[in-house]
Design an enzyme around this catalytic site. Structure first.
Site, PDB file in Angstrom:
ATOM      1  N   TYR A  28       0.834  -1.203   0.000  1.00  0.00           N
ATOM      2  CA  TYR A  28       0.000   0.000   0.000  1.00  0.00           C
ATOM      3  C   TYR A  28       0.874   1.261   0.000  1.00  0.00           C
ATOM      4  CZ  TYR A  28      -3.312   3.529   1.627  1.00  0.00           C
ATOM      5  OH  TYR A  28      -4.059   4.665   1.758  1.00  0.00           O
ATOM      6  N   GLU A  50     -11.734   6.231   4.564  1.00  0.00           N
ATOM      7  CA  GLU A  50     -11.115   7.019   5.639  1.00  0.00           C
ATOM      8  C   GLU A  50     -12.104   7.228   6.786  1.00  0.00           C
ATOM      9  OE1 GLU A  50      -8.031   7.608   5.983  1.00  0.00           O
ATOM     10  OE2 GLU A  50      -7.271   7.345   3.951  1.00  0.00           O
ATOM     11  N   TRP A  58      -5.554   1.490  10.077  1.00  0.00           N
ATOM     12  CA  TRP A  58      -5.767   1.444   8.638  1.00  0.00           C
ATOM     13  C   TRP A  58      -5.665   0.020   8.109  1.00  0.00           C
ATOM     14  CZ3 TRP A  58      -8.261   3.629   5.050  1.00  0.00           C
ATOM     15  CH2 TRP A  58      -7.978   3.358   3.711  1.00  0.00           C
TER      16      TRP A  58
END
Length: 194
Positions: A28, A50, A58
């Protein structure tokens, strides 16, 4: 003890320290985070993810992204805007996503708001808050990376004024980082663009 500076990854290349805890993060970090994202649907997806990340790590969202995309019709605004109460109930029961009622409701409500915008409006609005890269110092350590900026606060206010939910200044800044409006890769990081 980490100094918060870029550190060598598994291949020896220096990376932001947060990216080295799992292979998912390395990929990522190297291939997505901080790269420019354009297009209303793509930005709606990132904004939604988000918002779902708020209060969670995350990696939790990243590992469920396929489930999120399946559950939310690939984050195509027009399709999600047409979701019914039955779809909402389906989402609340879907173990492949984060089943947070407030976040699901915000994602659905945001799609309904965005469906009334002209094509390109979300993209134009978000990117209008990208700060001048020349005016920003390159972060050397994680301590140099803010959680909120004047631009993210202004973007948050603009999104809320237009009817979007779950778009606070911290979420707005995380969006700016993830979508390449800012480059918060540390100095020396292999993924830094400049």
């Amino acid at each position: 003890m980490s100094t918060g500076e870029a550190v060598a990854g598994p291949d020896g290349a220096p990376r932001c320290p947060w990216a080295l805890s799992t292979e998912d993060y390395v990929a990522y970090h190297d291939d997505e985070w901080g790269r420019p994202v354009r297009g209303d649907d793509a930005l709606y997806e990132r904004l939604s993810l988000e918002a779902f990340q708020s209060g969670l790590s995350w990696i939790t969202i990243l590992r469920r992204r396929t489930g999120f995309r399946r559950a939310f019709a690939g984050f195509e605004i027009a399709e999600v805007a047409a979701f019914t109460d039955a779809d909402r109930e389906r989402l609340l029961a879907d173990a492949g996503i984060i089943r947070n009622r407030a976040k699901i409701d915000a994602t659905l409500a945001n799609a309904r708001v965005l469906a009334d915008w002209a094509p390109g409006d979300l993209d134009s609005l978000i990117w209008s808050y990208a700060p001048d890269p020349a005016a920003r110092p390159v972060p050397k350590t994680l301590a140099d990376v803010p959680a909120v900026t004047p631009e993210s606060t202004a973007l948050s206010k603009a999104l809320k004024k237009r009817g979007l939910r779950f778009v606070g200044p911290t979420t707005a800044y995380a969006l700016m980082q993830a979508c390449g409006l800012v480059d918060d890769h540390l100095a020396g990081c292999v993924a830094r663009r400049s």
